[in-house]
Design an enzyme around this catalytic site. Sequence first.
Site, PDB file in Angstrom:
ATOM      1  N   HIS A 194       0.982  -1.252  -0.025  1.00  0.00           N
ATOM      2  CA  HIS A 194      -0.129  -0.069  -0.001  1.00  0.00           C
ATOM      3  C   HIS A 194       1.014   1.411  -0.094  1.00  0.00           C
ATOM      4  O   HIS A 194       2.155   1.216   0.258  1.00  0.00           O
ATOM      5  CB  HIS A 194      -0.877  -0.125   1.311  1.00  0.00           C
ATOM      6  CG  HIS A 194      -0.081   0.347   2.555  1.00  0.00           C
ATOM      7  ND1 HIS A 194       0.637  -0.812   3.263  1.00  0.00           N
ATOM      8  CD2 HIS A 194       0.079   1.202   3.494  1.00  0.00           C
ATOM      9  CE1 HIS A 194       1.040  -0.433   4.164  1.00  0.00           C
ATOM     10  NE2 HIS A 194       0.930   0.970   4.350  1.00  0.00           N
ATOM     11  N   ASP A 196       0.954   5.217   1.951  1.00  0.00           N
ATOM     12  CA  ASP A 196       0.307   5.833   3.012  1.00  0.00           C
ATOM     13  C   ASP A 196      -0.497   7.199   2.637  1.00  0.00           C
ATOM     14  O   ASP A 196       0.049   8.023   1.579  1.00  0.00           O
ATOM     15  CB  ASP A 196       1.513   6.416   4.103  1.00  0.00           C
ATOM     16  CG  ASP A 196       1.934   5.002   4.497  1.00  0.00           C
ATOM     17  OD1 ASP A 196       1.372   4.057   4.682  1.00  0.00           O
ATOM     18  OD2 ASP A 196       3.033   5.290   5.132  1.00  0.00           O
ATOM     19  N   HIS A 251       4.930   0.152  -0.143  1.00  0.00           N
ATOM     20  CA  HIS A 251       5.751  -0.523   0.497  1.00  0.00           C
ATOM     21  C   HIS A 251       4.591  -1.663   1.162  1.00  0.00           C
ATOM     22  O   HIS A 251       3.367  -1.810   1.196  1.00  0.00           O
ATOM     23  CB  HIS A 251       6.192   0.253   1.813  1.00  0.00           C
ATOM     24  CG  HIS A 251       5.188   1.107   2.570  1.00  0.00           C
ATOM     25  ND1 HIS A 251       4.695   2.381   2.177  1.00  0.00           N
ATOM     26  CD2 HIS A 251       4.625   0.992   3.655  1.00  0.00           C
ATOM     27  CE1 HIS A 251       3.987   2.795   2.937  1.00  0.00           C
ATOM     28  NE2 HIS A 251       3.849   2.048   4.194  1.00  0.00           N
ATOM     29  N   ARG A 262       8.650  -8.073  15.277  1.00  0.00           N
ATOM     30  CA  ARG A 262       9.078  -7.160  14.875  1.00  0.00           C
ATOM     31  C   ARG A 262       8.026  -5.899  15.492  1.00  0.00           C
ATOM     32  O   ARG A 262       6.897  -6.235  15.545  1.00  0.00           O
ATOM     33  CB  ARG A 262       8.859  -7.192  13.348  1.00  0.00           C
ATOM     34  CG  ARG A 262       9.185  -5.462  12.765  1.00  0.00           C
ATOM     35  CD  ARG A 262       9.017  -5.665  11.149  1.00  0.00           C
ATOM     36  NE  ARG A 262       8.881  -4.343  10.746  1.00  0.00           N
ATOM     37  CZ  ARG A 262      10.017  -3.554  10.283  1.00  0.00           C
ATOM     38  NH1 ARG A 262      10.966  -3.933  10.432  1.00  0.00           N
ATOM     39  NH2 ARG A 262       9.596  -2.332   9.627  1.00  0.00           N
TER      40      ARG A 262
HETATM   41  C1  GA4 Z   1      -2.336   3.078   5.832  1.00  0.00           C
HETATM   42  C2  GA4 Z   1      -1.398   4.238   6.549  1.00  0.00           C
HETATM   43  C3  GA4 Z   1      -1.970   4.133   7.886  1.00  0.00           C
HETATM   44  O1  GA4 Z   1      -1.372   3.045   8.678  1.00  0.00           O
HETATM   45  C4  GA4 Z   1      -3.438   4.298   8.174  1.00  0.00           C
HETATM   46  C5  GA4 Z   1      -4.004   2.808   7.402  1.00  0.00           C
HETATM   47  C6  GA4 Z   1      -5.265   2.696   7.518  1.00  0.00           C
HETATM   48  C7  GA4 Z   1      -5.721   1.618   8.603  1.00  0.00           C
HETATM   49  O2  GA4 Z   1      -5.213   0.718   8.684  1.00  0.00           O
HETATM   50  O3  GA4 Z   1      -6.885   1.607   9.499  1.00  0.00           O
HETATM   51  C8  GA4 Z   1      -5.934   1.933   6.101  1.00  0.00           C
HETATM   52  C9  GA4 Z   1      -4.707   2.200   5.154  1.00  0.00           C
HETATM   53  C10 GA4 Z   1      -3.646   3.272   6.163  1.00  0.00           C
HETATM   54  C11 GA4 Z   1      -5.099   2.928   4.037  1.00  0.00           C
HETATM   55  C12 GA4 Z   1      -6.358   2.732   3.292  1.00  0.00           C
HETATM   56  C13 GA4 Z   1      -7.300   2.398   4.150  1.00  0.00           C
HETATM   57  C14 GA4 Z   1      -6.999   3.024   5.551  1.00  0.00           C
HETATM   58  C15 GA4 Z   1      -6.550   0.891   6.176  1.00  0.00           C
HETATM   59  C16 GA4 Z   1      -7.365   0.848   4.812  1.00  0.00           C
HETATM   60  C17 GA4 Z   1      -7.623  -0.149   4.072  1.00  0.00           C
HETATM   61  C18 GA4 Z   1      -3.894   4.286   9.760  1.00  0.00           C
HETATM   62  C19 GA4 Z   1      -3.970   5.242   7.146  1.00  0.00           C
HETATM   63  O4  GA4 Z   1      -4.158   6.316   7.617  1.00  0.00           O
HETATM   64  O5  GA4 Z   1      -4.072   4.644   6.028  1.00  0.00           O
END
Ligand code: GA4
Length: 321
Positions: A194, A196, A251, A262
């Site tokens: 994914h 961020d 990443h 980890r």
């Molecule tokens: C990815 C980056 C951060 O960890 C996060 C993630 C969020 C989650 O885990 O709740 C998201 C992911 C992240 C991207 C798309 C959406 C939202 C899970 C998901 C399927 C906290 C964020 O802000 O986006």
Amino acid sequence: MKMIRTKMKTKEEAIIMGIPTIDLSMENRSELSEKVVKACEEFGIFKVENHKVPLEVVSRMEEEGAEFFAKPSMEKQQAGPPNPFGYGCKNIGNNGDVGELEYLLLHTNPLFISQTSKTISIDPNKFSGAVNDYIEGAKGVACEILELVVEGLGVQHKFALSNLIKHLQSDSVLRINHYPPNINNKPSIAFGEHSDPQILTIMRSNHVTGLQASTHHGLWITVPPDPTQFFVMVGDALQVFTNGRFRSVRHRVLLTNTMKARMSMMYFGAPPLNWWITPLPEIVSPPQNPSRYKPFTWGQYKKAAYSHRLGDCRLDQFKVH
Ligand code: GA4
């Protein structure tokens, strides 16, 4: 790890390529800002050395995290579910993504931290103290990088981007991930590919390997852990602020260590919810170089992100065709 080659033609060359390391104590500011811009453009991920965050701040956060994840499952569940913040186990987001990890997702607002700490620790003041200090440190690194980015891009207002994450209403988030040892002895994807959604991510992990980043050509580079330093990643919002000159880095976490867990900590720097995410004025010059994205607020983007799967390319729907 030093960058061996930046221009990549074949798969073989890509394999010997590492991400760049940038020494923040470099005295020549314009050279430093050039390096930061280059690393953002070419990789979207780099390591920073000689940051100013005291080691003691990092180890206190690490101890608090380890103490929490060592608790019995029933106790940890009391800090969940992570909708939108709190303790989560395996489930990621709201659309069926799963990973081999447990985590704490915390809003960085100190009032929120002090409330949530009560469900996380038997010594909430100690926990919130460690979290707030860590957030301040990581935010400092993020601001420094954003100020260097702005300088390197020739943007007039030095604080154009750092002010967004310093804002009292900034929607920044801290995430602590805990991955169990991989007892199967087969490398497995513990957190799927994914990017961020935020502006910038500041990541730090213990010595257990796992992070991989994709090059713009789609090849995976293993990022060796370095517990004393930070890794910087370009997020979707910074891609838009730079009108696509930087691309958010895809990443994932792949686990190979059969003995040790980890633990990683990510500070995701974000603007306030009502802030417009549009290219910086100095970057666009219509009609020759118009914005490649339709304007949207951070709140709208976040909503869109949560309606997608983890690996989706969420920015596509906002692109001008
Ligand atoms: C990815 C980056 C951060 O960890 C996060 C993630 C969020 C989650 O885990 O709740 C998201 C992911 C992240 C991207 C798309 C959406 C939202 C899970 C998901 C399927 C906290 C964020 O802000 O986006």
